[in-house]
Design an enzyme around this catalytic site. Sequence first.
Site, PDB file in Angstrom:
ATOM      1  N   GLY A 150      14.400  18.905  42.271  1.00 31.90           N
ATOM      2  CA  GLY A 150      15.608  19.683  41.450  1.00 31.90           C
ATOM      3  C   GLY A 150      14.977  21.093  40.749  1.00 31.90           C
ATOM      4  O   GLY A 150      13.508  21.188  40.722  1.00 31.90           O
ATOM      5  N   GLN A 192      14.511  27.395  34.185  1.00 32.28           N
ATOM      6  CA  GLN A 192      13.240  27.204  34.620  1.00 32.28           C
ATOM      7  C   GLN A 192      12.717  28.433  35.417  1.00 32.28           C
ATOM      8  O   GLN A 192      11.395  28.779  35.609  1.00 32.28           O
ATOM      9  CB  GLN A 192      12.756  25.983  35.515  1.00 32.28           C
ATOM     10  CG  GLN A 192      12.934  24.746  34.713  1.00 32.28           C
ATOM     11  CD  GLN A 192      12.835  23.414  35.639  1.00 32.28           C
ATOM     12  OE1 GLN A 192      13.789  22.894  36.424  1.00 32.28           O
ATOM     13  NE2 GLN A 192      11.655  22.803  35.720  1.00 32.28           N
ATOM     14  N   CYS A 214       7.856  17.235  35.984  1.00 28.59           N
ATOM     15  CA  CYS A 214       8.710  18.497  35.803  1.00 28.59           C
ATOM     16  C   CYS A 214       7.944  19.656  36.322  1.00 28.59           C
ATOM     17  O   CYS A 214       6.686  19.880  36.171  1.00 28.59           O
ATOM     18  CB  CYS A 214       8.851  18.654  34.235  1.00 28.59           C
ATOM     19  SG  CYS A 214       9.769  20.099  33.958  1.00 28.59           S
ATOM     20  N   LEU A 215       8.562  20.613  37.199  1.00 26.48           N
ATOM     21  CA  LEU A 215       7.824  21.672  37.571  1.00 26.48           C
ATOM     22  C   LEU A 215       7.262  22.693  36.571  1.00 26.48           C
ATOM     23  O   LEU A 215       6.509  23.527  36.804  1.00 26.48           O
ATOM     24  CB  LEU A 215       8.821  22.503  38.772  1.00 26.48           C
ATOM     25  CG  LEU A 215       9.117  21.489  39.968  1.00 26.48           C
ATOM     26  CD1 LEU A 215      10.199  22.524  40.756  1.00 26.48           C
ATOM     27  CD2 LEU A 215       7.892  21.217  40.725  1.00 26.48           C
ATOM     28  N   HIS A 250      17.656  14.882  34.308  1.00 26.08           N
ATOM     29  CA  HIS A 250      16.695  15.638  33.739  1.00 26.08           C
ATOM     30  C   HIS A 250      17.048  17.257  33.981  1.00 26.08           C
ATOM     31  O   HIS A 250      16.844  17.846  33.100  1.00 26.08           O
ATOM     32  CB  HIS A 250      15.696  15.340  34.944  1.00 26.08           C
ATOM     33  CG  HIS A 250      14.157  16.176  34.841  1.00 26.08           C
ATOM     34  ND1 HIS A 250      13.054  15.611  34.499  1.00 26.08           N
ATOM     35  CD2 HIS A 250      14.107  17.282  34.783  1.00 26.08           C
ATOM     36  CE1 HIS A 250      12.224  16.618  34.140  1.00 26.08           C
ATOM     37  NE2 HIS A 250      12.797  17.504  34.762  1.00 26.08           N
ATOM     38  N   GLU A 251      17.956  17.343  35.035  1.00 28.28           N
ATOM     39  CA  GLU A 251      18.096  19.071  35.046  1.00 28.28           C
ATOM     40  C   GLU A 251      19.255  19.202  34.228  1.00 28.28           C
ATOM     41  O   GLU A 251      19.146  20.396  33.462  1.00 28.28           O
ATOM     42  CB  GLU A 251      18.636  19.063  36.650  1.00 28.28           C
ATOM     43  CG  GLU A 251      17.854  18.877  37.790  1.00 28.28           C
ATOM     44  CD  GLU A 251      16.268  19.617  37.694  1.00 28.28           C
ATOM     45  OE1 GLU A 251      16.416  20.472  37.017  1.00 28.28           O
ATOM     46  OE2 GLU A 251      15.472  18.751  38.008  1.00 28.28           O
ATOM     47  N   HIS A 275      17.700  20.397  30.971  1.00 34.25           N
ATOM     48  CA  HIS A 275      17.124  21.654  30.963  1.00 34.25           C
ATOM     49  C   HIS A 275      18.262  22.595  30.435  1.00 34.25           C
ATOM     50  O   HIS A 275      17.738  23.441  29.816  1.00 34.25           O
ATOM     51  CB  HIS A 275      16.509  21.874  32.525  1.00 34.25           C
ATOM     52  CG  HIS A 275      15.226  21.699  32.873  1.00 34.25           C
ATOM     53  ND1 HIS A 275      14.174  22.028  31.979  1.00 34.25           N
ATOM     54  CD2 HIS A 275      14.712  20.736  33.805  1.00 34.25           C
ATOM     55  CE1 HIS A 275      13.018  21.459  32.733  1.00 34.25           C
ATOM     56  NE2 HIS A 275      13.357  20.711  33.644  1.00 34.25           N
TER      57      HIS A 275
HETATM   58  O1  K1U Z   1      13.198  20.022  36.877  1.00 37.25           O
HETATM   59  C1  K1U Z   1      12.440  19.905  37.528  1.00 37.25           C
HETATM   60  O2  K1U Z   1      11.042  20.345  36.795  1.00 37.25           O
HETATM   61  C2  K1U Z   1      11.994  19.330  39.011  1.00 37.25           C
HETATM   62  C3  K1U Z   1      11.508  17.856  38.878  1.00 37.25           C
HETATM   63  C4  K1U Z   1      12.806  16.815  38.944  1.00 37.25           C
HETATM   64  C5  K1U Z   1      12.670  15.552  38.579  1.00 37.25           C
HETATM   65  C6  K1U Z   1      11.548  14.965  39.224  1.00 37.25           C
HETATM   66  C7  K1U Z   1      11.201  13.587  38.788  1.00 37.25           C
HETATM   67  C8  K1U Z   1      12.198  12.892  37.902  1.00 37.25           C
HETATM   68  C9  K1U Z   1      13.439  13.767  37.608  1.00 37.25           C
HETATM   69  C10 K1U Z   1      13.288  14.914  37.908  1.00 37.25           C
HETATM   70  C11 K1U Z   1      10.613  17.837  40.196  1.00 37.25           C
HETATM   71  O3  K1U Z   1      11.167  17.963  41.342  1.00 37.25           O
HETATM   72  S1  K1U Z   1       8.920  17.534  39.783  1.00 37.25           S
HETATM   73  C12 K1U Z   1       8.554  17.272  41.583  1.00 37.25           C
HETATM   74  C13 K1U Z   1       8.902  16.149  42.211  1.00 37.25           C
HETATM   75  O4  K1U Z   1       9.373  14.995  41.599  1.00 37.25           O
HETATM   76  C14 K1U Z   1       8.493  15.657  43.647  1.00 37.25           C
HETATM   77  C15 K1U Z   1       7.899  17.006  44.453  1.00 37.25           C
HETATM   78  C16 K1U Z   1       7.720  16.496  45.564  1.00 37.25           C
HETATM   79  C17 K1U Z   1       8.107  15.527  46.292  1.00 37.25           C
HETATM   80  C18 K1U Z   1       8.961  14.737  45.621  1.00 37.25           C
HETATM   81  C19 K1U Z   1       9.035  14.778  44.421  1.00 37.25           C
HETATM   82 ZN    ZN Z   2      12.130  19.736  34.722  1.00 36.56          ZN
END
Ligand code: K1U
Ligand code: ZN
Length: 181
Positions: A46, A51, A95-96, A137-138, A141
């Site tokens: 996401g 972000q 979260c990225l 989660h998004e 944000h």
């Molecule tokens: O919003 C963001 O920062 C993105 C986040 C979204 C998210 C992850 C986990 C739970 C709720 C929301 C991410 O994508 S973090 C990276 C991640 O989860 C992932 C990366 C590579 C492969 C699979 C998952």
């Molecule tokens: Zn996030």
Amino acid sequence: MTLRSILIHPDPRLKKVCDPVPEITDEIRKLADDMLATMYDAPGIGLAAPQIGVLKRVFVMDCVKEKDAAPEPMVLVNPEITWSSEDTNVYEEGCLSIPDQYAEVTRPKEVRMRWLGLDGQVHQEEFDGLWATCSQHELDHLDGKLFIDYLGPMKRKMITRKMEKLKRERARGAAAKDPIL
Ligand code: K1U
Ligand code: ZN
């Protein structure tokens, strides 16, 4: 399509309530394209517009987990939760904007969301599993909320300090690479 830089917490732009998008324009279509490319590149499941420093109510997601499955990119403009289940689910979120930090967050197990699509139409869908977790989660944000805001103050402070250190190290690394900085 342009890969955009992802802001790292703490950053005041990640704390802002974002503005609704009045209509779908080429600028919004380009923003969505850039966000999807940035999300896949990260990689993540996401990404919300704040972000990348754009304070508009737009997020993208693709929670397809299977390696060889076809991607299912979604772009949600002005998303709203119209129903959430009483049942909850606990998921270890990341979260990225808070790299390499994970914590369990409890959220409604299922949600119904309404949003404006890039086709200019209003869409409504029920999400469950990872799609439900990620969409909430998004949406957070877009309201200036991060998953660490669900944690206790000690854990939140510890993660924030780690991120401040990471940002200092990244800034030092960038300065060492660039003689003008
Ligand atoms: O919003 C963001 O920062 C993105 C986040 C979204 C998210 C992850 C986990 C739970 C709720 C929301 C991410 O994508 S973090 C990276 C991640 O989860 C992932 C990366 C590579 C492969 C699979 C998952
Ligand atoms: Zn996030």
